[in-house]
Design a protein around this motif. Structure first.
Motif, PDB file in Angstrom:
ATOM      1  N   ARG A 512     -38.806 108.501  -0.722  1.00 31.76           N
ATOM      2  CA  ARG A 512     -37.850 108.176   0.343  1.00 31.76           C
ATOM      3  C   ARG A 512     -37.970 109.259   1.404  1.00 31.76           C
ATOM      4  O   ARG A 512     -37.979 110.451   1.069  1.00 31.76           O
ATOM      5  CB  ARG A 512     -36.431 108.143  -0.219  1.00 31.76           C
ATOM      6  N   ASP A 515     -33.524 112.337   3.806  1.00 29.19           N
ATOM      7  CA  ASP A 515     -32.142 111.849   3.944  1.00 29.19           C
ATOM      8  C   ASP A 515     -31.228 113.066   4.008  1.00 29.19           C
ATOM      9  O   ASP A 515     -30.587 113.422   3.024  1.00 29.19           O
ATOM     10  CB  ASP A 515     -31.794 110.965   2.739  1.00 29.19           C
ATOM     11  N   ARG A 538     -27.284 111.271  10.470  1.00 32.57           N
ATOM     12  CA  ARG A 538     -27.963 111.615   9.236  1.00 32.57           C
ATOM     13  C   ARG A 538     -29.152 110.684   8.988  1.00 32.57           C
ATOM     14  O   ARG A 538     -29.326 109.686   9.688  1.00 32.57           O
ATOM     15  CB  ARG A 538     -26.991 111.566   8.042  1.00 32.57           C
ATOM     16  N   GLU A 611     -28.177 100.446   2.080  1.00 35.03           N
ATOM     17  CA  GLU A 611     -27.085 101.382   1.827  1.00 35.03           C
ATOM     18  C   GLU A 611     -25.940 101.197   2.817  1.00 35.03           C
ATOM     19  O   GLU A 611     -24.906 101.833   2.682  1.00 35.03           O
ATOM     20  CB  GLU A 611     -27.583 102.834   1.978  1.00 35.03           C
ATOM     21  N   ARG A 645     -17.469 108.719  -1.471  1.00 34.02           N
ATOM     22  CA  ARG A 645     -18.064 108.797  -2.815  1.00 34.02           C
ATOM     23  C   ARG A 645     -17.869 110.162  -3.466  1.00 34.02           C
ATOM     24  O   ARG A 645     -17.966 110.298  -4.675  1.00 34.02           O
ATOM     25  CB  ARG A 645     -19.558 108.447  -2.766  1.00 34.02           C
TER      26      ARG A 645
HETATM   27 MG    MG Z   1     -27.746 107.127  -0.252  1.00 33.22          MG
END
Ligand code: MG
Ligand code: PEP
Length: 755
Positions: A512, A515, A538, A611, A645
């Motif tokens: 990925r 991030d 981000r 996401e 989260r």
């Molecule tokens: Mg994520």
């Protein structure tokens, strides 16, 4: 300016303070003398010393200028009044009008109402506040930076008198009720597993006896020599250490090494020497200052770096003072649980790790280098255990339960029995999972499920093989960036990615792209503060706005793959246009790399992470563009429910086994199936057996989980009949309920599914 500015003022003051400290007389008399000297030297009408006593009280111990009768009578709680505020925050305060400060409390017995300005600094020892030194003036005086610095330097020297003579070291230990009673402290999980052993308290191990220097030039030289010795010793240790062998921990150790060479740190020590301290006192002062400042920082990554610095400062002191470090060669119990405020990775390696059964840290978080090393050595570890050093006595029996993030101190019979039982159960479970390693993840009715792992650190690669997973479904590349001291260049990245592909051999790896943002902070990347960083600038947003960073990463990935298959995906895509833009950069880089003569990947597939809820509504368009999608349920559902989260208060508010979530996920899978696009799920929910079962019921056949969950998930799959589950779940999607957890649990129980 290698040796800092010479500052005669603090040097003169320090020399006088030293002479009084070393002179004859009772400690109290000498302290009184010192307050007089400081007041005179700093042209202050008042100079007072408050000393921290048991019960977190600050007692006025000496004063020049306030009412003498207040000495040993005026007491403030830590946090109370300006003095209490300085102690609580471990930071200096310079106030032109102290009485206007919101923390000001008036103590009539001191007679301080006539003084307006105040400069106070914490007296620090071993990173803890042991008192407060303050000067006051009648006028509204503005104290300059140099005066703050001077008072801090004097406070540093004074700490010796405070801790060594005025009060016993033991008094600084927090009082605990029922001292020898069993206790259970809760912390944060750093490394899993359980372990029992005797407490070994890891404490700063050097005692400084010389604080004030007569010859600063000689001290600068001593420092330079000690630094070069330390670098040599570190190199040797890393080369000899087990961890360096496979090259797996190079990044961690490299970052650590870079702190040791940090010019800013070393320059500050030089400056402190120029102000009149000995080299060892200068190391201690700069270290205390950094610790005190960092204690205010909330960013966990930055806070963790201070542990590396603790370790290095201690090593440097060792080279300066010349004593052998007592832990090296110190007789250790057979089974050791290390208890420390914090430690660097190299300090942990100093211990004979064949005896280490657990690590308990007062500080520490998952990103701590020491946690990474503890996991590499498979040692149960917990961090963030409040006041562990205050509650554990050396030699106390301890049980560390890394899985539940608990430490049992002087455990009673019940806790011991539970430990033995959990050790046995754990061994049994491990044996069962190990026996499943080479068996396929196939359901009772023949459905094959792919289980991959989420990875991000070199150490995770070992787990790919150990767990028998099918590949890496999510490689979080940002973790490399987070442990590095600076942006890793193309070649550094290439080597790391190539190493991942080499170690994964023929198993697929999905990288990925970076991030960062939200809770993933790069210390070297200055970003403006955001009110809502999780939804801020981000991941792909930053990558597209700063394409150089993305392009370098893509280049490194292309070169790393070199004639192998390259799979990559972009994080936090919120609209199809973003995916297209990122993809366009990949195409450009592929073309340029080819022109430069680098062999292209033999094949490549490019996916998007699902996401952001807005993307769910664009799936038909997205699926025409991507080779695969991977559902990042952690973010998807934090945004769907607008529920942070990372906030423990909300962690159980919404349930991922709600009919709504299951319906949404089923729809995603169905759309992907219709479009012929592979779909997987790599959020944390896939790592929990009951949730993973529900995901399979909703149609997922590809899950990416934390490495330790591969065994439990495979056991669940091999005991499941998908047909029966799908039929059962058909009755759940339309329910008007908070969750289906109990119902799914009953299904599993009735059908013998191992969850
Ligand atoms: Mg994520
Ligand atoms: C997710 O959001 O589910 C995910 C896998 O990404 P991360 O946890 O790294 O944000």
């Amino acid at each position: 300016m290698p040796h800092g500015k010479p500052s005669p003022m603090p040097r003169r003051l320090l020399a006088r303070v030293r002479d009084v400290m070393a002179g004859a007389g009772m400690a109290q008399q000498r302290l009184d003398g010192i307050t007089n000297i400081i007041a005179a030297d700093m042209v202050a009408e008042v100079c007072s010393v408050y000393v921290r006593r048991a019960g977190d009280m600050l007692e006025l111990f000496a004063t020049q200028g306030l009412q003498p009768s207040a000495v040993h009578s005026t007491r403030l709680r830590v946090g109370e009044g300006i003095v209490g505020d300085i102690a609580a925050r471990a930071r200096p305060l310079a106030l032109a009008d102290a009485q206007k400060h919101p923390s000001f409390v008036f103590r009539p017995e001191t007679g301080e109402e006539i003084y307006h300005s105040m400069l106070g600094v914490p007296i620090l020892r071993d990173g803890r506040v042991v008192g407060v030194l303050a000067v006051q003036n009648r006028t509204q005086r503005r104290y300059g930076e140099e005066e703050v610095e001077t008072l801090q330097t004097v406070a540093m020297v004074l700490a010796e008198l405070v801790v060594g003579e005025l009060i016993g070291r033991d008094e600084l230990r927090p009082v605990i009720g029922g001292a020898m009673a069993p206790l259970c402290l809760q912390g944060m999980r750093l490394g899993s597993g359980v372990g029992a052993g005797e407490a070994v308290l890891h404490r700063p191990r050097f005692h400084i006896t010389r604080w004030v220097a007569d010859d600063p030039a000689a001290e600068h030289e001593r420092l330079a020599r000690a630094i070069s010795e330390m670098h040599g010793a570190l190199d040797e240790m890393f080369q000899a250490s087990e961890l360096a062998g496979g090259g797996e921990h190079r990044d961690v150790l490299q970052a650590y090494r870079m702190i040791a060479e940090d010019a800013g740190w070393l320059e500050r020590i030089d400056e402190a020497i120029s102000s009149g301290l000995t080299a060892e006192a200068a190391v201690e002062k700069v270290h205390n200052d950094i610790r005190a400042r960092m204690s205010q920082v909330t960013d966990p990554y930055l806070r963790e770096r201070i542990h590396d610095l603790d370790d290095l400062a201690n090593r440097l002191l060792g080279h300066l003072i010349g004593e052998a470090e007592p832990t090296a060669g110190m007789p250790l119990p057979e089974e050791v649980i290390l208890v420390a405020r914090s430690m660097g990775p190299a300090q942990l390696l100093d211990y004979d790790y064949s005896r280490l059964r657990g690590v308990v840290l007062e500080e520490g978080s998952h990103t701590a280098h020491v946690a990474i090393v503890a996991r590499a050595l498979d040692i149960p570890a917990i961090g963030n255990v409040k006041d562990a050093l205050g509650k554990v006595e050396p030699g106390d029996p301890l049980i560390v339960d890394g899985d539940n993030a608990q430490v049992f101190i002087r455990p009673g019979e019940d806790a011991r029995r539970a430990f033995v039982e959990s050790l046995r159960a754990r061994e049994e479970r491990k044996a069962v999972y190990a026996s499943l390693r080479d068996l396929p993840a196939v359901t009772l009715d023949g459905q094959s499920i792919s289980i991959k792992i989420n990875a991000g650190l070199p150490i995770d690669l070992r787990l790919l093989d150990d767990s028998g997973a099918d590949g890496i479904g999510l490689y979080r590349t940002e973790l490399l960036f987070m442990v590095a001291a600076d942006f890793p260049g193309v070649e550094v990245q290439r080597r790391l990615y190539a190493d991942v592909l080499d170690k994964a051999a023929d198993k697929p790896v999905i990288f990925r792209t970076l991030d960062v943002g939200g809770d993933k902070v790069l210390p070297y990347w200055q970003r403006s503060a955001e009110e809502n960083p999780a939804m801020g600038w981000r991941a792909i947003r930053a990558s597209l706005d700063r394409p150089d960073m993305l392009r370098q990463q893509l280049r490194a990935l292309i070169r790393a793959a070199a004639s192998r298959e390259l799979r990559l995906m972009f994080p936090m895509i919120a609209e199809v246009a973003e995916f297209k833009a990122a993809r366009a950069w990949l195409d450009k880089e592929l073309k340029w790399e080819k022109e430069l003569g680098f062999p292209p990947p033999s094949k490549f597939s490019v996916g998007a992470m699902l996401e952001v809820p807005s993307l769910v509504l664009q799936l038909p368009a997205l699926l025409k563009q991507v080779d695969f999608i991977s559902v990042g349920s952690n973010d998807l559902f934090q945004f769907l429910f607008a529920s942070d989260r990372g906030n423990p208060q909300l962690s159980e508010r919404y349930d991922l086994l709600s009919p709504l979530v299951l319906t949404l996920l089923r729809s995603v899978v169905e759309q992907c199936r219709t479009a012929g696009t592979p779909v997987s799920l790599c959020g944390d929910m896939a790592s929990r057996p009951l949730e993973a079962m529900a995901l399979i019921g909703a149609g997922f056949r590809d899950l990416s989980v934390t490495p330790s969950s591969v065994g439990p998930i495979k056991a669940m799959i091999r005991s499941l009949s998908v047909l029966a589950l799908c039929e059962y779940m058909n009755s759940l999607y339309d329910l008007d309920q908070h969750d289906t957890r109990q119902k799914l649990g009953s299904f599993a129980q009735e059908h013998g599914v191992i969850i």
